[in-house]
Each structure stands twice: as structure tokens, then as C-alpha cells.
Scaffold this active site. Structure first.
Site, PDB file in Angstrom:
ATOM      1  N   VAL A  18      48.489  33.627  61.748  1.00 44.97           N
ATOM      2  CA  VAL A  18      48.855  32.295  62.250  1.00 44.97           C
ATOM      3  C   VAL A  18      49.926  31.650  61.373  1.00 44.97           C
ATOM      4  CG1 VAL A  18      47.988  29.944  62.625  1.00 44.97           C
ATOM      5  CG2 VAL A  18      46.672  31.906  63.457  1.00 44.97           C
ATOM      6  N   LYS A 208      33.678  26.859  69.380  1.00 46.47           N
ATOM      7  CA  LYS A 208      34.652  26.163  70.227  1.00 46.47           C
ATOM      8  C   LYS A 208      33.949  25.252  71.231  1.00 46.47           C
ATOM      9  CE  LYS A 208      38.066  29.855  69.769  1.00 46.47           C
ATOM     10  NZ  LYS A 208      38.407  31.188  70.316  1.00 46.47           N
TER      11      LYS A 208
END
Lengths: 356, 356
Positions: A18, A208
């Protein structure tokens, strides 16, 4: 004009998949960010684990430090982007960054699921931004849609596919691959973690879902509150059989209000083939929201990978910097009709293959 | 606590289909809006054409005025919501409202397409908000997604279905209805205007595409720049034949960057049955975005009707008032597993019929 612009001084923690994508995206979109925010983005400091590791992206070695606190406490920085993952020490870094006057952006779902509420409260008290669009579904704009677009509506429930690796593995097995082949390919494509256990066990999806349920229902929900079954126990034959029968298996996250509380779970379920979640292929993520006024709102996007995650992080960066409209007189564009052979086949069918 | 809250004083222009839905939604979600914004929303003035017309919603008659300027210039108001439609006099009302210190919210696509750029510039100069999520696709959160979630990304192109009436008529004709039956039903359901000419001719879609292209490409695009073919000339048999052949017709809006400008158009096209836009049924709208970093992002929602439009308007209202997190300690929720018979059939298939 650009020379007199205020600088937007950025620190970054982590230069893995990332972090590298963020560095690349900042380079590629620096003009765009400058135009939209009225600031010149400048990456001034990067915290890494190993100073001399070979890297996918070229970075000025003088920016690197092996001590994350050098970045967190650097008094020059306006914004800290956290891309190291894990709850600790990431939470301590973000707290200290907020206390020292920085806005913070994170892609770290475990951190947001465990400490989102207290980091949000700390940021609000200090007048700083705490932004985490990238923590759920990478390029899926679900945090913005729940928090901003539906800010005047009441969400009754949501159902989604929130793990790109698990969905990639399921759809590759449907296509004939073995679980191991599918996982190796997911790793090679930068979708899965080196240890994809949390992806397949459903724990990543549960984190999540805890974030989305907290946002949607305005109550504290933690990953350990979410009943969770993964896809590890499903045989390849069961996955292929359901696919052949037209009711493919997806790893589902679902949550809804009840009279006096909430029903929630992460579990593999079979879906009718024409259900929008059944049609998610490879690393796609999708969420179907049920709202009082809006009714059903569905969205899907690439839910894993460096560039889609960097898109969400740069969106948060532009918002933290203060998205503004460019009020200089823009060039009047040359517009030609799309119908003249472009995009439309001779028989009138839409052809979009060249667009992506 | 609520008694000491700052009031959010709202004026409304128009009490037709959208205006009535806004009144209802403000009543229904006043507690939610108070909690999320820290203000108490109060509708203080409503401009209508006819003072004594029978109304679908109950409103205090002392709030009504037949002179829109009474609302626009009311010095008590913080926010003006415009729901009368048409370019003029709506543009003059919004300009004056901004100049007199109000934030403005509109659901009026013709107005935003024609005057979005200058209203945005005026609002920026005055430090006010000019918000128009409801102007494109009702509950479709496309303005937020382009303007905020993708604020750090570069959009290369977009393809969408942006008119709920046209899509409703097409899918009803596919199901065997005549064009007139479909249109009558669309009117009865509050989807179509009394004169649905702009819906079927593609001009309504062209206005929405002009708004989205201006946002996505940061250039001025006006409805008259968009080459446009509607569905008026398509026979019922052609629509049904394409549907039977598995390549249904949809009224498509498409725009993309080229080397030196843009290709754009509104036109009916046949789509592969598994294309996400082919699967839009009834008043659903959908948009597929192509972005540099994010890749493909798709979203769909109900694109017409009072409540979905009110959802977008109240989202803008919450943002204008300053969305804030509720930092009081929220109740810990009662969470039960979703798997215990709720939502999941005995054979493992997901059942979501009761959710919407």
C-alpha cells in the site's frame, strides 16, 4: 503560481504494497492534487522497517527512517498516512500524530475496527481529521456514502462482500483452480497477505463489518461482536457445485436493525446468480445498503490491491487538505459525439472493452 | 439538551412531489438530524405557487407564502432548499439566497447544468455551500463519489443510465406493457413529470451527463454540448425483440477523455444482459466510473421519486450543517447472530426479501 502555493507536508508509515502505491500515486497525481486542493503535496518522511531493502518504487533514501516516531513527531508535517497495518503500535502512532497537530489517514481495518471510536473522539476534540475510506473495500467508496451521502437518512441494514482475497479464491475455484493455486495467484497479484488466514476465516470481513455497522447504526460494534464463519471449511467441490447449480457461494457480511438491537454475521451463503453480490468476480467488493428514504443503494469496486487502496487514501488526502473547486477559467473542451463508431458497434450494441 | 441546541433554520421553495417528500423526511428524521449535526432543524418558510391548493402533506399554513422572494430574502434562514425546477427564476433565487448569507441545496438538474459553475464560484467567494447531490440520479450518491471519494483520482470516463422514467418505460415495455401504459404508470408512481418529453427525448439525461462530466473532467460542459438521441423513435417491438435476444436496450449516457478533448453522447444502446447497466430495472439509475487508480467503480440506486430525492437533499443538509460524530457514550447494542434462521434459508441460501 504553483511556486507560491502552500505546501501540504506528508509523512508516510510503511512502504509495503500500500505504501509503495501511495508514493507512486502521489507522484502521478501531484498536479491534480495541487489544482484541487490549492496546496503542493510534498512527501517529506517515510518510516520503514528495513532501511536498505530493495524497493518497487524509487524513493529518495534521505526521506527514510527506521524509527516510526521520527515521522510521527516530525513537527513539519501536516498529514500522516499510516500503511503499516496491525492494531499496535499503529494506534499509538496515530494518537501521537493527532496530539502533535497532524491530520491522520489510515488504510488499517484492524486498527479502525478496534480504535475507530476513540481515535475519532480524539481527532474531534483536537480539531483534526481522522479518515479511513481505504480501510473498507479499498476503492469502494462506502465510508463516504454512509457518512456523507446518506448523512440525512437512516440505514436499516447492509449486506456485502468485503474481502477481495476470499472472493478471488471463490471465483477462481469456480473456474476450476485448486484452493492453493488460487491463493498463490492472489499473493502474486498483491491481493492477499503473506498469511491469508484472516481473509479465509472471515475475521478480516468481520473487522470491516464492525466498521460499517458502527458508522451505519451509530453504535459501537467491535470485530469480536460479529459472529463469524469463514470459507476455510468449504470444499472445492461444494463451491463448484453451487456455482454450477446457479447459486454461487459468496463470503457475506450482513447486519440489520431489529426491534431492540441488531442481527449481524459473516458467513458463506449461496446467492441467486442474478443477485448483485453473486456477480462480484475476482477481487471485487460490493455493498447493498437498505435506507429509509433512499431505498436500496448498491455499489461495487476493486476491494484489494495497491492502486485502488491508494485511490481511497488520496481521496481522503484531498478532503483533509480541503477540496476546493478550481475557480480559474478552465479551457472549453473539444467534445465529439460518442456515436461516430466509438463505443458503439454497427449493430447498436455498446462496446466498452477499451475503456477500463 | 435539545432545547439548548442551535436551530438550523430552513426555507423551502416548492411543495410539489419533491418538496412534499422533503417536508415529510424532515419530520421523520428530525431527531437523527439533530443528533448528527448538533442543530435542531426547523422549517420556517415555504414558497408555493398556490396558497390554498390541497396538499399531500400537512403543513402549518402560516409557513406558506406565494412570493418566493419572501423565502429567499428571509433573514432568519440558514439554508434554502430549492425544489421548483426550471432554470429561471430558480437561478435568480439561489443567487440572491447565497448573497444574503444562506447555504443552498437544489434538486434541479436543469439549473445545475446551466448555472452550476457560476453558482459554485459565487458560493465559494461568499463562503457558502452550494450542494446538488439530488440533481443527478436522486438517491444515487454520484456527486459525493466523484467530488469527495475520488477527489484524489483521475476519472477517464463514465457510462450510466441517468433517467428513471426512461428506464421504467423501457423495462415495462420489455414486460409487455404499451408505451402509454408504462408512461401512465410512471406518472402515477410520481416518477415522470406531467410532460415526460425531456425524459424520453434524452434531454434530461443530457443535462445530468453535463453535470457529471463537468465534475469528473473539471471542464465546463453544458447540455447543448451533449449529442443526444432519445428513445421516442424506438418501437415497442424493437425494445421487446432486443430484450428477448438477451441484449436489452437502455438509454445510455457516456463520456470519456480522448487525447485532445472528450467524446460524449446520450443514445439508446443494446447491452449484454450481464452488463450492470442492462440489469437496471424500473426507476433504477446506475453509473460505471473508470478511474486511473480505483479502476472500475459501479453504483446503482433509485433514480427518481420523492423519498430517494429527499434522501439526497437531507444528506446535503447534514453536510451543510456540519456533519459531526456523536461523541456522547452510545448504548452498547444487543447483537445476535444473523445465522440463526434469520436471513439464511435451511439450504444455506441467502434470503433478503424482508430487508428492503
Amino acid at each position: 503560481l504553483f511556486l507560491t502555493m502552500r505546501m501540504l507536508r506528508i509523512g508516510l508509515l510503511g512502504l509495503g504494497h500500500v505504501g509503495s502505491a501511495v508514493v507512486e500515486a502521489l507522484g502521478r497525481h501531484s498536479t491534480l492534487l495541487a489544482r484541487r486542493t490549492g496546496t503542493t503535496p510534498a512527501l517529506l518522511r517515510i518510516g520503514v522497517r528495513h532501511l536498505h531493502k530493495p524497493r518497487r518504487v524509487a524513493v529518495d533514501p534521505t526521506l527514510l527512517t527506521a524509527d516510526a516516531w521520527d515521522v510521527v513527531r516530525d513537527p513539519r508535517l501536516d498529514i500522516l498516512i499510516e500503511a503499516i497495518g496491525g492494531v499496535q503500535p499503529a494506534a499509538s502512532y496515530l494518537r501521537e500524530a493527532l496530539r502533535s497537530g497532524k491530520d491522520v489517514i489510515t488504510a488499517n481495518k484492524q486498527l479502525v475496527a478496534a480504535h475507530g471510536a476513540d481515535l475519532k473522539a480524539l481527532a474531534a476534540r483536537l480539531g483534526r481529521a481522522f479518515l479511513f475510506e481505504a480501510a473498507v473495500g479499498a476503492a469502494l467508496p462506502i465510508v463516504q456514502v454512509i457518512g456523507a451521502a446518506l448523512a440525512g437518512d437512516r440505514i436499516r441494514g447492509l449486506v456485502g462482500v468485503l474481502n477481495g482475497t476470499a472472493n478471488y479464491v471463490l471465483t477462481r475455484i469456480e473456474g476450476g483452480a485448486t484452493r492453493e493455486e488460487a491463493l498463490d495467484d492472489a499473493r502474486a497479484r498483491g491481493l492477499a497477505e503473506p498469511d491469508p488466514h484472516d481473509d479465509l476465516s472471515g475475521r478480516d470481513t468481520a473487522a470491516k463489518l464492525a466498521i460499517l455497522a458502527s458508522l451505519a447504526f451509530e453504535v459501537p460494534v467491535f470485530p469480536q461482536d460479529v459472529p463469524c464463519t469463514g470459507i476455510d471449511a468449504l470444499s472445492e467441490e461444494a463451491i463448484r457445485g453451487a456455482h454450477r447449480a446457479g447459486i454461487p457461494v459468496r463470503l457475506i457480511a450482513a447486519a440489520r436493525r431489529t426491534g431492540d438491537g441488531f442481527e449481524m454475521g459473516v458467513f458463506p451463503a449461496r446467492l441467486a446468480a442474478d443477485h448483485p453480490l453473486a456477480q462480484l468476480v475476482g477481487p471485487e467488493n460490493g455493498v447493498l445498503l437498505y435506507a429509509d428514504l433512499a431505498g436500496e443503494v448498491f455499489m461495487k469496486a476493486t476491494g484489494a490491491g495497491g492502486a485502488p487502496t491508494a485511490s481511497a487514501i488520496l481521496g481522503d488526502l484531498a478532503r483533509a487538505a480541503g477540496r476546493r473547486e478550481d475557480l480559474s477559467a478552465p479551457a472549453v473542451p473539444a467534445i465529439v459525439p460518442l456515436r461516430s463508431g466509438n463505443g458503439i458497434a454497427a449493430d447498436g450494441q455498446l462496446v466498452l472493452d477499451g475503456w477500463a
